[in-house]
Design a protein around this motif. Structure first.
Motif, short mmCIF file in Angstrom:
data_model
loop_
_atom_site.label_atom_id
_atom_site.label_comp_id
_atom_site.label_asym_id
_atom_site.label_seq_id
_atom_site.Cartn_x
_atom_site.Cartn_y
_atom_site.Cartn_z
N ARG A 473 -8.46 -1.00 1.99
CA ARG A 473 -7.55 -0.92 0.86
C ARG A 473 -6.40 -1.91 1.04
O ARG A 473 -6.04 -2.27 2.16
N HIS A 477 -1.85 0.10 -1.81
CA HIS A 477 -2.65 1.31 -2.04
C HIS A 477 -2.75 2.17 -0.80
O HIS A 477 -3.59 3.07 -0.74
N THR A 585 2.25 -4.95 -8.83
CA THR A 585 2.74 -3.63 -9.28
C THR A 585 4.10 -3.79 -9.92
O THR A 585 4.66 -4.90 -9.98
#
Length: 715
Positions: A473, A477, A585
């Motif tokens: 990942r 995350h 993000t």
């Protein structure tokens, strides 16, 4: 009456292309004679090409050089003109870098090089031995097939000068101009009035000024005529030789050739008067030194350089140059021209069908694309001048038959034929970078493709999960640093695989044969820091910006925006540099300088101190304490120096596989030719770093500047 002299022939030679090199040499001699010249000087090692490297150790290279010289001697082109030709010569089983002086089918003298270039890009001592018997001459016995042409069994070999009926000529080779005890000083004191310099000098940003000043200085105090010839073009390696043939008289430049050109042959002429040299030398102190100077052996030739006839007084006035205006390119122009000419030579001589670049939407791949567009502009300009060699090469590269009437007169149209770009997006890519890539491709005319490679990335990620039972990942995350880095590298390396797939098949898609060369887009600062993935899309066939700093690339893009009429480039200048390998993000957008822990401006400073100033960690720290002391505290400077050397050391192994790059900067980290350092380091430098920490702790903090002032000063 003046003396019409041809300096220099700037020739675009190709290493080991004996047939092509011969034709270009003969063409330069013919042009010189057409202009009434009686002396022709060519670049260093012009028969073989300068960049033969270890091929100079092969007997074939010397044999073929003599065979080419025989053709030159046999030709009528060399009648009634003194010619200075460059080639390797084996004398008493020792290989020398030589100038061969010929006249009327005879060899007058062979002059070996005495001081070798043996640093940076040059390794002459690996191939050649310097001639150490100054002012001494020996007999050199000629090959039998040369004897059959000239009737000569032996000729003088060594450190001598050539005396004509009206003057005296001395030879100086490239590096000999740059040494403290240059031969032209002692030759001039012994009465030599004309100096020839045959060079293989490469382009580096901001380097030409140094060369010009040395040429002017060579005759400013001494007096004399200095004829400088240089190779021009890519002869098969990372270097671009930047021509700029010159004639100087008594410290003033009176003629100058082009620095960057697509021409295979360029000859520079000027009319100069030997009486100007003699009056310049009529100084008491110079005369006293000359009266006691040691004598050079003189090789006499029954020929006068002067006495040429002119059609009219007007013709003579047109030729004599009194106030020559020296031409210097800005660094931005040098980036636009040097790598573009290098790319053209590489493309036409590799006999491929064009270039392919993965466009990321960032400034580095943008700069690479604009340099290719600059190449297309140069081709179009040459075609408009009816340069038949350029037109012929362009037709072949574009896949057209020889009898085609196509002329590449429009840069964008020609760019569409030879240049292919591709945006390789993933889920981590932004619409902004995709849009910039598309706009740039439309502006320059490249054949552009756009794709998403998420399915390929996902397939590799799922393969790993299937084999190991764990799925990596990203850090955002919840993944570890190892997972995060591995997932970034998957994307970067897959882009390299896809780039080569498209480069091999896009010509086929367009109904053409052959393949494309893949261009890299890693700048010198990223390479120095190791901020790239090994075998990612920075791995390519060649890289035109691999030795250019981020700072200079941004200035180049700003210049090209106006000079090339590309307003889209403004969008690249204002974009934050990012690899776009991590998810975006609300609170995180990947940025290069944040990832690296240092700015590109700081990297340029570190690079120059490490390479040019030869600094280790401690000496770099002590220099930066003085340079940055008003901006940062000693401990902050220490932290930056330690971080740089740690990252440099642990990533040095990447330089062993660095894409061959156009050499343009003195602090290039290219492991293969220029920057010879190990790739396994004690990367935490325990001894050095402890000493830095101890000194930093004892020094006062003098930093008082604001953040904005600090950034400006450190740049």
């Amino acid at each position: 009456m003046g003396h019409l002299i041809t300096v220099a022939t700037s020739l675009n030679q190709w290493a080991l292309d004996f047939e092509g090199n011969l034709e270009r040499i003969l063409q330069s001699i013919r042009i010189a004679k057409e202009r009434g010249a009686t002396l022709r000087v060519g670049p260093e090692l012009e028969i073989t090409g300068y960049g033969c490297l270890d091929h100079f150790l092969e007997g074939d290279t010397t044999l073929h050089s003599w065979e080419v010289l025989a053709k030159i001697l046999e030709s009528g082109d060399t009648d009634d003109i003194l010619c200075d030709i460059g080639m390797p010569v084996v004398h008493k089983n020792v290989i020398y870098n030589c100038r061969v002086i010929i006249y009327n089918h005879k060899i007058l003298h062979i002059r070996p090089k005495m001081w070798m270039a043996n640093n940076g890009n040059y390794r002459e001592l690996r191939y050649f031995t310097p001639w150490s018997k100054h002012r001494q001459v020996e007999d050199h016995y000629l090959p039998r097939f040369i004897h059959a042409v000239t009737g000569q069994t032996k000729v003088p070999f060594g450190d001598a000068v050539v005396s004509t009926v009206d003057t005296c000529i001395g030879v100086e080779l490239c590096e000999e101009l740059f040494t403290p005890a240059s031969p032209h000083i002692l030759m001039g004191l012994d009465g030599v009035e004309i100096f020839t310099n045959s060079s293989g000098s490469h382009h580096e940003l901001r380097k030409l000024y140094t060369r010009v000043e040395l040429i002017k200085e060579a005759t400013l105090k001494l007096g004399g005529i200095y004829l400088y010839a240089n190779q021009q073009g890519c002869d098969g390696d990372r270097l671009y030789y930047d021509g700029c043939a010159m004639i100087a008289v008594n410290g003033k430049i009176v003629a100058q050739g082009s620095q960057f050109s697509l021409n295979d042959v360029e000859v520079v002429t000027a009319t100069v008067d030997l009486e100007d040299v003699r009056s310049h030398r009529a100084i008491s102190s110079r005369s006293m030194q000359a009266a006691g100077a040691e004598r050079y052996h003189r090789i006499e030739v029954d020929f006068a350089l002067s006495g040429g006839k002119f059609d009219s007084v007007r013709d003579l006035d047109d030729i004599i140059l009194h106030d020559w205006q020296l031409r210097y390119h800005t660094p931005e122009e040098e980036i636009a021209l040097g790598p573009a000419c290098w790319l053209w030579d590489y493309l036409r001589r590799s006999r491929t069908q064009g270039y392919f670049v993965p466009l990321s939407g960032g400034i580095d791949s943008c700069a690479t694309a604009v340099i290719v567009f600059s190449m297309c502009r140069l081709v179009a300009e040459a075609a408009q001048r009816k340069d038949q060699q350029v037109i012929s090469d362009a037709r072949r590269i574009a896949g057209l038959p020889e009898d085609s009437d196509y002329v590449p007169s429009d840069a964008r149209e020609f760019c569409n034929r030879v240049f292919h770009t591709c945006y390789m997006g993933t889920e981590n890519s932004s619409t902004e970078t995709r849009g910039r890539a598309k706009e740039l491709a439309e502006a320059i005319g490249s054949y552009h493709t756009d794709l998403n490679m998420d399915t390929v990335v996902t397939a590799v990620r799922n393969l790993f999960a299937m084999v190991t039972g764990t799925k990596p990942r990203f850090r955002v995350h919840g993944g570890t640093s190892a997972e995060n880095l591995a997932l970034q590298n998957i994307q970067a390396r897959l882009r390299m695989v896809i780039a080569y797939l498209f480069a091999q098949l896009l010509p086929w898609v367009r109904g053409r044969n052959g393949g494309l060369l893949v261009l890299g887009s890693a700048n010198v600062d990223e390479s120095l820091r190791g901020y790239l993935t090994k075998y990612d899309c920075s791995s390519a066939d060649i890289n035109p910006i691999g030795a250019i700093s981020k700072t200079d690339l941004k200035k180049f893009i700003a210049y090209a925006e106006g000079a090339f009429e590309l307003p889209v480039l403004n969008h690249f200048l204002n974009a934050t540099p990012t690899a776009e390998l991590e998810p975006i993000t609300e609170t995180y957008v990947q940025a290069d300088e944040a990832d690296m822990g240092m700015t590109y401006d700081e990297l340029s400073v570190f690079g120059r101190l490490r390479k040019v100033d030869k600094c280790g960690p401690y000496s770099m720290f002590t220099k930066l304490v003085h340079q940055w002391g008003s901006v940062l505290s000693p401990t902050q400077i220490a932290d930056k120096v330690k971080l740089f050397f740690f990252e440099y050391a642990r990533n040095r192994h990447k330089m062993t596989t660095l894409t061959p790059s156009y050499h343009a900067e003195q602090y290039s980290p290219d492991d293969n030719r220029f920057d010879l350092r190990q790739f396994l380091y004690p990367s935490r430098f325990p001894w050095q770093f402890k000493k830095i920490d101890a000194v930093a702790a004892s020094l006062p903090d003098r930093s008082r500047m604001s953040a904005a002032e600090a950034k400006q000063k450190m740049a």
